[in-house]
Design an enzyme around this catalytic site. Structure first.
Site, PDB file in Angstrom:
ATOM      1  N   GLN A 140      -0.188  35.180  31.374  1.00  0.00           N
ATOM      2  CA  GLN A 140       0.244  35.514  30.026  1.00  0.00           C
ATOM      3  C   GLN A 140       1.662  36.081  30.014  1.00  0.00           C
ATOM      4  OE1 GLN A 140      -2.349  36.831  31.620  1.00  0.00           O
ATOM      5  NE2 GLN A 140      -2.305  39.069  31.543  1.00  0.00           N
TER       6      GLN A 140
ATOM      7  N   SER B 250       1.798  34.490  52.196  1.00  0.00           N
ATOM      8  CA  SER B 250       2.759  34.680  53.281  1.00  0.00           C
ATOM      9  C   SER B 250       2.237  34.073  54.580  1.00  0.00           C
ATOM     10  CB  SER B 250       3.027  36.173  53.477  1.00  0.00           C
ATOM     11  OG  SER B 250       4.096  36.380  54.355  1.00  0.00           O
TER      12      SER B 250
ATOM     13  N   GLN C 269       1.774  40.227  58.699  1.00  0.00           N
ATOM     14  CA  GLN C 269       1.665  39.192  57.673  1.00  0.00           C
ATOM     15  C   GLN C 269       0.262  39.099  57.106  1.00  0.00           C
ATOM     16  OE1 GLN C 269       4.539  37.622  56.474  1.00  0.00           O
ATOM     17  NE2 GLN C 269       5.175  39.337  57.757  1.00  0.00           N
TER      18      GLN C 269
ATOM     19  N   HIS D 232      -1.071  41.265  53.707  1.00  0.00           N
ATOM     20  CA  HIS D 232      -0.569  41.127  52.342  1.00  0.00           C
ATOM     21  C   HIS D 232      -1.673  41.157  51.297  1.00  0.00           C
ATOM     22  CE1 HIS D 232       3.806  40.560  52.527  1.00  0.00           C
ATOM     23  NE2 HIS D 232       3.592  40.113  53.740  1.00  0.00           N
TER      24      HIS D 232
ATOM     25  N   GLU E 179       7.001  29.878  56.533  1.00  0.00           N
ATOM     26  CA  GLU E 179       7.892  30.825  55.863  1.00  0.00           C
ATOM     27  C   GLU E 179       8.713  31.619  56.882  1.00  0.00           C
ATOM     28  OE1 GLU E 179       7.371  34.467  52.617  1.00  0.00           O
ATOM     29  OE2 GLU E 179       5.677  33.835  53.841  1.00  0.00           O
ATOM     30  N   HIS E 180       8.048  32.198  57.863  1.00  0.00           N
ATOM     31  CA  HIS E 180       8.712  33.018  58.879  1.00  0.00           C
ATOM     32  C   HIS E 180       8.417  32.480  60.269  1.00  0.00           C
ATOM     33  CE1 HIS E 180       7.450  35.975  55.636  1.00  0.00           C
ATOM     34  NE2 HIS E 180       8.767  36.032  55.576  1.00  0.00           N
TER      35      HIS E 180
ATOM     36  N   ASP F  56      12.214  41.314  55.564  1.00  0.00           N
ATOM     37  CA  ASP F  56      11.465  41.600  54.345  1.00  0.00           C
ATOM     38  C   ASP F  56      12.132  42.675  53.504  1.00  0.00           C
ATOM     39  OD1 ASP F  56       9.391  39.851  54.118  1.00  0.00           O
ATOM     40  OD2 ASP F  56       7.837  41.219  54.812  1.00  0.00           O
TER      41      ASP F  56
ATOM     42  N   GLU G  78      23.836  -3.895  34.934  1.00  0.00           N
ATOM     43  CA  GLU G  78      22.686  -3.165  34.387  1.00  0.00           C
ATOM     44  C   GLU G  78      22.329  -3.642  32.973  1.00  0.00           C
ATOM     45  OE1 GLU G  78      23.391   1.053  34.652  1.00  0.00           O
ATOM     46  OE2 GLU G  78      23.159   1.054  36.841  1.00  0.00           O
TER      47      GLU G  78
ATOM     48  N   HIS H  98      27.758  -0.077  26.854  1.00  0.00           N
ATOM     49  CA  HIS H  98      28.513   0.665  27.863  1.00  0.00           C
ATOM     50  C   HIS H  98      29.813  -0.084  28.200  1.00  0.00           C
ATOM     51  CE1 HIS H  98      24.902   3.020  28.362  1.00  0.00           C
ATOM     52  NE2 HIS H  98      25.404   3.706  29.385  1.00  0.00           N
TER      53      HIS H  98
END
Length: 431
Positions: free
Chosen positions: A189, A235, A257, A260, A326-327, A360, A414, A419
């Protein structure tokens, strides 16, 4: 909590890691779509309804915007050592990100034609900051600093209220960086309110920042109405260690890690011997017990925790390039020597004294990074995410005459008659 396997490409645990980027549950997508559409059509009434239903906070009387008095009080109450740490981290971030600013450029042609590229900041950006379970103030400054470097004139922060209020650490961090438009809204929301605007929440042009599966799904659904940074997943870390690497360092970095909290994080290490893998497992269990981490890390390690024993570290490099995590950490001199062979990752941490939390929180590189294999084609957050670029073209009669035949031939290929005529009627106005 963590399993040991002899590595092979088709091992079920390795395949499950490769499959982590699958599309979200259709039931989640449907539920989020309903929330997003209700806010789009119902505005504040729908926003307040969902905040009360999902976050237990009644915004109908107070409104969603955090007052200046609450922001100032939070800033005054922020402990000095924490403010000093934020200052130091943001200085590092600013120094690193200022190098990313692109320069406008101009090309002058031989017949007076001009081609230009100009960069301008996005006008309004909304930053989502997780705060329901813990105030992730590092996520806030990781998003705000590159936006400030880019020159975004209006920055908005939304964060889940805890006991009816946005966490003071988030308020203080935003205020410390000069951002005071903060709303106590969150989830799908909140993303919808930023994207479409309500009476109480003016719309933005781009939505950035991490969040739950509800937030990431909402960002996916509103993309096109607004820009987004990425679809962030849980993560993950992949560690390649040679035989000299400390089992304790490997173990605590895997735990860092897994804590999280979604239970979907991935913590994986590749080591050259089973005895080393067993030492890492024993250290992991010991540290989890000693520091009361077991309940936080067990769900993630049960799902996506693995110690793979490889025949050689080249196999580990190949595996990590497939994972595109990611890492990545390289621990030990032999492992560090493989750095240039790694190509798919969000951020790389080299050496025993460079644990992933350095990035981080503090080093200056951004911790908003591609997850779930998207590092194969995506990059971490940069100043460019807060800029838009556009081109300028000016031709003279001489340059148009020189290019006319080429443009006409391309347009004819084309089947674009108008054009072609747009050029021909300028070159031959008597036609």
């Amino acid at each position: 909590m963590i399993r040991i396997h002899d590595f092979r490409d088709d091992h079920p645990d390795f395949l499950s890691l490769l499959e982590r980027g699958a599309m979200p549950d259709p039931k989640v997508v449907a539920a989020v779509a309903e929330i997003v559409e209700s806010v789009r059509t119902g505005g504040d009434e729908a926003l307040f309804h969902h905040m009360k239903r999902l976050d237990g906070v009644d915004l109908a009387a107070t409104g969603p915007r955090v007052s200046d008095a609450d922001i100032d009080a939070a800033h005054r109450a922020m402990p000095t050592p924490l403010l000093e740490a934020i200052d130091a981290a943001c200085l590092n971030l600013r120094r690193y990100h200022e190098r990313q600013l692109p320069a406008d450029y101009r090309i002058d042609g031989p017949d007076g034609e001009i081609l230009e590229r100009r960069y301008r900041p996005i006008a309004t950006v909304g930053v989502c900051v997780p705060g329901a379970t813990a105030p992730l103030l590092s996520s806030l400054y990781m998003n705000l600093v590159p936006a400030l470097v880019a020159g975004v004139p209006r920055l908005v922060v939304i964060s889940a209220p805890r006991n009816g209020r946005v966490d003071p650490a988030i308020l203080a961090t935003a205020a410390h960086l000069g951002v005071r438009e903060i709303y106590a809204i969150s989830g799908a929301q909140g993303v919808a309110a930023l994207a479409y605007g309500t009476k109480s929440v003016p719309k933005v042009d781009k939505v950035v920042g991490p969040g739950s599966i509800w937030v990431s799904t909402a960002k996916r659904l509103v993309y096109g109405v607004v820009g987004i940074d990425s679809i962030a997943g849980p993560s993950e870390i992949a560690i390649i260690a040679d035989a000299t690497a400390s089992p304790r360092n490997i173990a605590i970095d895997l735990l860092s890690q897994a804590e999280h909290g979604t239970g979907q994080e991935a913590s994986v290490a590749f080591v050259p011997t089973r005895s080393q893998a067993e030492s890492v497992r024993d250290e992991l269990n010991r540290l989890a017990r000693k520091y009361d981490l077991a309940s936080a890390v067990k769900p993630a390690l049960d799902r996506h925790g693995a110690l793979f024993v490889v025949n050689n570290l080249n196999d580990a490099v190949s595996a990590v390039n497939k994972l595109a995590p990611e890492h990545v950490e390289l621990l030990g001199p032999e492992a560090e020597g493989l750095a240039d062979r790694l190509v798919n990752f969000g951020a790389l941490f080299l050496g025993e004294q460079t644990p992933e939390p350095v990035g981080d929180y503090y080093a200056g590189t951004n911790h908003v990074l591609p997850t779930q294999g998207t590092a194969r084609f995506a990059s971490g957050l940069t100043v460019a995410d807060f800029l838009r670029s556009s081109s300028r073209v000016r031709y003279t009669s001489e340059s148009l005459a020189r290019a006319g035949d080429h443009i006409r031939n391309l347009a004819e290929a084309e089947h674009m008659r108008a054009h072609r005529l747009a050029v021909e009627l300028r070159l031959h106005p008597e036609s």
